[in-house]
Design a protein around this motif. Structure first.
Motif, PDB file in Angstrom:
ATOM      1  N   THR A 197       1.114   5.774   0.438  1.00 51.90           N
ATOM      2  CA  THR A 197       0.518   6.867   1.209  1.00 51.90           C
ATOM      3  C   THR A 197       0.437   8.126   0.352  1.00 51.90           C
ATOM      4  O   THR A 197       1.403   8.484  -0.332  1.00 51.90           O
ATOM      5  CB  THR A 197       1.341   7.150   2.477  1.00 51.90           C
ATOM      6  OG1 THR A 197       2.732   7.142   2.153  1.00 51.90           O
ATOM      7  CG2 THR A 197       1.073   6.097   3.528  1.00 51.90           C
ATOM      8  N   GLU A 198      -0.714   8.785   0.432  1.00 52.94           N
ATOM      9  CA  GLU A 198      -0.962   9.998  -0.338  1.00 52.94           C
ATOM     10  C   GLU A 198      -1.659  11.028   0.551  1.00 52.94           C
ATOM     11  O   GLU A 198      -2.284  10.680   1.558  1.00 52.94           O
ATOM     12  CB  GLU A 198      -1.858   9.702  -1.547  1.00 52.94           C
ATOM     13  CG  GLU A 198      -1.276   8.704  -2.522  1.00 52.94           C
ATOM     14  CD  GLU A 198      -2.222   8.380  -3.686  1.00 52.94           C
ATOM     15  OE1 GLU A 198      -1.836   7.571  -4.541  1.00 52.94           O
ATOM     16  OE2 GLU A 198      -3.342   8.939  -3.733  1.00 52.94           O
ATOM     17  N   ASN A 221      -4.686  13.583   1.232  1.00 54.41           N
ATOM     18  CA  ASN A 221      -6.084  13.644   0.785  1.00 54.41           C
ATOM     19  C   ASN A 221      -6.480  15.083   0.439  1.00 54.41           C
ATOM     20  O   ASN A 221      -5.673  16.012   0.536  1.00 54.41           O
ATOM     21  CB  ASN A 221      -7.020  13.017   1.829  1.00 54.41           C
ATOM     22  CG  ASN A 221      -6.964  13.736   3.165  1.00 54.41           C
ATOM     23  OD1 ASN A 221      -6.692  14.940   3.238  1.00 54.41           O
ATOM     24  ND2 ASN A 221      -7.223  13.006   4.238  1.00 54.41           N
ATOM     25  N   HIS A 222      -7.717  15.251   0.052  1.00 56.45           N
ATOM     26  CA  HIS A 222      -8.197  16.542  -0.446  1.00 56.45           C
ATOM     27  C   HIS A 222      -8.022  17.649   0.602  1.00 56.45           C
ATOM     28  O   HIS A 222      -7.561  18.759   0.289  1.00 56.45           O
ATOM     29  CB  HIS A 222      -9.670  16.420  -0.852  1.00 56.45           C
ATOM     30  CG  HIS A 222     -10.272  17.697  -1.356  1.00 56.45           C
ATOM     31  ND1 HIS A 222      -9.834  18.326  -2.507  1.00 56.45           N
ATOM     32  CD2 HIS A 222     -11.272  18.480  -0.847  1.00 56.45           C
ATOM     33  CE1 HIS A 222     -10.535  19.431  -2.698  1.00 56.45           C
ATOM     34  NE2 HIS A 222     -11.413  19.548  -1.715  1.00 56.45           N
ATOM     35  N   CYS A 276       0.857  -1.188   0.000  1.00 56.30           N
ATOM     36  CA  CYS A 276       0.000   0.000   0.000  1.00 56.30           C
ATOM     37  C   CYS A 276       0.896   1.240   0.000  1.00 56.30           C
ATOM     38  O   CYS A 276       2.018   1.201   0.488  1.00 56.30           O
ATOM     39  CB  CYS A 276      -0.905   0.029   1.233  1.00 56.30           C
ATOM     40  SG  CYS A 276      -2.058  -1.356   1.310  1.00 56.30           S
ATOM     41  N   THR A 312      -3.550   3.906   0.401  1.00 52.69           N
ATOM     42  CA  THR A 312      -4.184   3.281  -0.765  1.00 52.69           C
ATOM     43  C   THR A 312      -4.388   1.783  -0.533  1.00 52.69           C
ATOM     44  O   THR A 312      -3.745   1.194   0.328  1.00 52.69           O
ATOM     45  CB  THR A 312      -3.319   3.476  -2.023  1.00 52.69           C
ATOM     46  OG1 THR A 312      -2.071   2.790  -1.844  1.00 52.69           O
ATOM     47  CG2 THR A 312      -3.061   4.955  -2.283  1.00 52.69           C
ATOM     48  N   ARG A 313      -5.259   1.206  -1.318  1.00 53.16           N
ATOM     49  CA  ARG A 313      -5.501  -0.231  -1.152  1.00 53.16           C
ATOM     50  C   ARG A 313      -4.341  -1.027  -1.754  1.00 53.16           C
ATOM     51  O   ARG A 313      -3.535  -0.510  -2.535  1.00 53.16           O
ATOM     52  CB  ARG A 313      -6.832  -0.627  -1.778  1.00 53.16           C
ATOM     53  CG  ARG A 313      -6.861  -0.586  -3.287  1.00 53.16           C
ATOM     54  CD  ARG A 313      -8.246  -0.905  -3.806  1.00 53.16           C
ATOM     55  NE  ARG A 313      -8.306  -0.872  -5.265  1.00 53.16           N
ATOM     56  CZ  ARG A 313      -9.430  -0.936  -5.964  1.00 53.16           C
ATOM     57  NH1 ARG A 313     -10.591  -1.022  -5.325  1.00 53.16           N
ATOM     58  NH2 ARG A 313      -9.409  -0.895  -7.291  1.00 53.16           N
ATOM     59  N   ILE A 355      -3.810  11.877   5.704  1.00 50.58           N
ATOM     60  CA  ILE A 355      -3.194  10.829   4.883  1.00 50.58           C
ATOM     61  C   ILE A 355      -4.220   9.807   4.406  1.00 50.58           C
ATOM     62  O   ILE A 355      -5.069   9.346   5.173  1.00 50.58           O
ATOM     63  CB  ILE A 355      -2.084  10.088   5.675  1.00 50.58           C
ATOM     64  CG1 ILE A 355      -1.081  11.093   6.267  1.00 50.58           C
ATOM     65  CG2 ILE A 355      -1.384   9.053   4.801  1.00 50.58           C
ATOM     66  CD1 ILE A 355      -0.323  11.923   5.261  1.00 50.58           C
ATOM     67  N   THR A 356      -4.118   9.465   3.118  1.00 48.87           N
ATOM     68  CA  THR A 356      -4.892   8.357   2.569  1.00 48.87           C
ATOM     69  C   THR A 356      -3.941   7.185   2.348  1.00 48.87           C
ATOM     70  O   THR A 356      -2.896   7.341   1.706  1.00 48.87           O
ATOM     71  CB  THR A 356      -5.530   8.744   1.219  1.00 48.87           C
ATOM     72  OG1 THR A 356      -6.499   9.767   1.439  1.00 48.87           O
ATOM     73  CG2 THR A 356      -6.196   7.537   0.554  1.00 48.87           C
ATOM     74  N   GLN A 364      -7.407   3.625  -7.636  1.00 46.38           N
ATOM     75  CA  GLN A 364      -7.851   4.922  -7.114  1.00 46.38           C
ATOM     76  C   GLN A 364      -6.661   5.778  -6.698  1.00 46.38           C
ATOM     77  O   GLN A 364      -6.822   6.860  -6.143  1.00 46.38           O
ATOM     78  CB  GLN A 364      -8.765   4.700  -5.890  1.00 46.38           C
ATOM     79  CG  GLN A 364     -10.104   4.133  -6.282  1.00 46.38           C
ATOM     80  CD  GLN A 364     -10.686   3.190  -5.240  1.00 46.38           C
ATOM     81  OE1 GLN A 364     -10.098   2.956  -4.201  1.00 46.38           O
ATOM     82  NE2 GLN A 364     -11.840   2.627  -5.535  1.00 46.38           N
ATOM     83  N   ARG A 365      -5.468   5.268  -6.975  1.00 45.85           N
ATOM     84  CA  ARG A 365      -4.268   6.002  -6.564  1.00 45.85           C
ATOM     85  C   ARG A 365      -4.035   7.230  -7.440  1.00 45.85           C
ATOM     86  O   ARG A 365      -4.467   7.276  -8.586  1.00 45.85           O
ATOM     87  CB  ARG A 365      -3.039   5.087  -6.617  1.00 45.85           C
ATOM     88  CG  ARG A 365      -3.059   4.027  -5.519  1.00 45.85           C
ATOM     89  CD  ARG A 365      -1.768   3.263  -5.458  1.00 45.85           C
ATOM     90  NE  ARG A 365      -1.544   2.483  -6.684  1.00 45.85           N
ATOM     91  CZ  ARG A 365      -0.344   2.187  -7.169  1.00 45.85           C
ATOM     92  NH1 ARG A 365       0.733   2.634  -6.573  1.00 45.85           N
ATOM     93  NH2 ARG A 365      -0.239   1.466  -8.252  1.00 45.85           N
TER      94      ARG A 365
END
Length: 619
Positions: free
Chosen positions: A299-300, A302-303, A297, A402-403, A399-400, A415-416
């Motif tokens: 890390t990104e 988020n909005h 996974c 990701t799957r 932080i998001t 969705q990344r």
């Protein structure tokens, strides 16, 4: 704040230590007093600070010196009890008890002391004239209180002061001799002021003061209360209030006033809300909140995180040129204990003609940090006060995670927003040039980059089918025998060779056969330096034949030796392959697939620029 408080009472025999404890518990003077009271615990819900408090008695008759030393080492605060009608017990405070305690505690973390004058009911005079010189001599003494176990005078206050000395100590904040805040306290409050100054104009206006008040104390200030606060500052400082707002000097003066009036808890409440511990250091819990990142996974941000970072950029882009000058960058990072970005950042993200980081480059650098080192990103967001400004439990909310990548492959969609491309190739094959060209720099511009300012990363946005994505390029050092898992873990691989060097392609072929031939990671061969004369490669197969044999797309010609900005189509193709790895071996051979992706990128790049200009006008 501490989870509990441990109070130790010491002093000469017969000064009333045990009586004080028993009077507190029973709310009446005991008829019979034992040699020593048992340790008692006052529950959190009946203490003013809502913290469990342990009160420990000491008896010379019942306890050994070793037991006393153990209790001193465990205590959070020590009350030295003397009898106001017994001069010898007062003298023993300085001749015996303070030296004994200091010998048994670490110099850098001295335990706060409270001087307690008991039996005030037996005299008409105060012992304060004798005690004040002692308080001035020893900085560890927080306060002095006179009380009477018999009359129950100041008993609750005594233990409240003791608790307060632990939870809201004066020592780290204020220097009584100089009558001013200590440097570490000024530094912490200055950061708090800058974080709270949402428009970065150097003053806290009424809206910012109200937000600050609500953040720290869960209640806004009434308009008249706000005016009263500012009037107090006006009367005491010439430049404490500017343009009807509180300046940094005024802000610091207010906290000095709180402490001088014994309201340390006000300043400590502010400090703790903004992440500080008892030593005025940001806590590990504040800077590095827990976040679980399963294998495979990424890390990104988020909005909300991007909105916050945009507001931070706007706040510091004083000249509104959509780039941060060196002075503006320095100002932005004043809330950090160190400068987090080195000169390599200017060659990792997009810059303007002056070499200053653009708005897009600024967001790209944050995206890069979050992807490569999420703990560092959490730390940086902590310094900027993300969780406070956005009223979140911690900056982990930014932080998001990701799957799992395997699920993306199974579902044939992702969705990344961030995709990693590892760039491999022999030495001098043009890898660095390939990275810099992504940032819009041609060969002539690249030659001006100092060796010690070079970066092994480049990140910017691309558009694939109308979706804005980040492509992160990583130049892998050409050490064929030691490619680590990190060197291999990515979404797409770029194998770069120099068309003018006959031995350049061999490295690409060997790396592919060794590491990627059975991998599901898409690979692209880049025929670099295509402006030079192409020579025959010293390998059993030509690059075209090799790609055909291994069902790879034909080598993509590339050069950064151009008069204009280098062509960026190849980066859109790489992002497309990273997004749709299942199509890499099939549809990606079809030129119409490339065409659709590239045309889409061009349209949305133009549209994106127009939207960005509109946004700037609003800003």
């Amino acid at each position: 704040m501490r989870k509990d408080v441990r109070i130790l009472l010491v002093g000469e025999p017969k000064v009333g230590k045990t009586s004080l404890i028993m009077s507190l518990v029973s709310e009446e003077f005991p008829d019979e007093v034992p040699l020593r009271a048992e340790e008692i615990t006052i529950p959190a819900d009946v203490t003013p600070e809502r913290v469990p408090t342990h009160i420990v008695d000491y008896s010379e008759a019942e306890q050994s010196d070793e037991q006393l030393y153990q209790e001193i080492s465990k205590a959070n605060v020590i009350c030295i009890v003397y009898s106001v009608n017994n001069k010898k017990s007062i003298e023993k405070v300085t001749s015996h008890w303070i030296p004994l305690i200091n010998d048994r505690t670490d110099k850098d973390s001295r335990v706060p002391l409270i001087l307690v004058g008991n039996k005030s009911d037996l005299v008409e005079h105060s012992s304060m004239e004798t005690i004040l010189p002692i308080m001035n001599q020893y900085q560890d003494i927080e306060t002095c209180v006179e009380c009477s176990a018999k009359n129950l005078k100041n008993i609750s206050e005594l233990f409240y002061y003791a608790q307060k000395a632990v939870l809201h100590p004066t020592g780290p904040l204020y220097c009584p001799e100089e009558k001013e805040l200590k440097p570490a306290c000024i530094k912490s409050l200055t950061r708090i002021f800058k974080v709270s100054d949402l428009d970065n104009d150097g003053i806290l206006n009424d809206n910012e003061l109200n937000f600050f008040q609500r953040t720290c104390f869960n209640t806004p200030l009434a308009p008249q209360a706000l005016e009263d606060v500012k009037n107090v500052v006006r009367r005491n400082m010439a430049d404490g209030v500017k343009d009807n707002g509180l300046s940094l000097k005024g802000f610091l003066f207010l906290h000095t006033l709180f402490i001088q009036r014994g309201r340390h808890e006000t300043t400590w409440t502010v400090l703790r809300r903004f992440g500080y511990d008892d030593d005025l250091e940001l806590t590990q819990e504040y800077l590095f909140p827990m976040i679980k990142i399963p294998a495979d996974c990424t890390t990104e941000l988020n909005h909300n995180a991007y909105l916050f970072l945009q507001s931070v950029f706007d706040k510091h882009d004083k000249d509104r040129d959509c780039a941060l000058s060196p002075e503006e960058v320095k100002d932005l990072f004043k809330v950090f204990p160190y400068m987090p970005w080195g000169p390599d950042v200017n060659h990792t993200v997009c810059t303007n003609d002056q070499g200053w980081i653009t708005y897009q480059g600024y967001l790209s650098q944050w995206t890069l940090t979050t992807y490569l080192d999420v703990q560092r990103s959490l730390e940086y967001l902590g310094y900027l006060g993300y969780s406070i400004i956005y009223e979140q439990e911690s900056q982990a909310a930014a932080i998001t995670v990701t799957r799992n990548k395997r699920i993306d492959l199974q579902k044939k969609q992702t969705q990344r927003s961030v995709f990693r491309c590892n760039v491999l190739g022999a030495r001098d094959s043009g890898k660095s040039g390939f990275l810099q060209a992504f940032l819009g720099k041609n060969l002539q511009t690249q030659r001006r980059i100092r060796e010690d300012h070079k970066s092994f990363y480049a990140i910017s946005t691309t558009y694939v089918y109308g979706q804005e994505k980040y492509l992160l390029l990583h130049e892998v050092m050409p050490d064929f025998d030691f490619l680590s898992e990190a060197d291999l873990a990515c979404d797409v691989v770029c194998l770069v060779y120099d068309v003018n060097n006959p031995r350049s392609f061999e490295y690409c072929a060997k790396v592919y056969k060794q590491y990627f031939i059975d991998s599901k990671t898409p690979c692209v061969v880049i025929a670099g330096k295509s402006d030079l004369h192409e020579v025959r490669q010293h390998y059993s197969l030509s690059p075209n034949e090799f790609c055909r044999k291994h069902k790879l797309h034909p080598p993509q010609v590339f050069t950064c030796n151009t008069t204009e900005t280098p062509n960026k189509d190849i980066y859109t193709r790489l992002t497309t392959m990273a997004m749709y790895p299942h199509m890499a071996q099939a549809d990606l051979k079809n030129s119409t697939f490339w065409l659709r992706a590239s045309v889409g990128a061009t349209v949305f790049a133009v549209l994106g620029f127009a939207m960005y200009r509109a946004l700037l006008k609003q800003r």
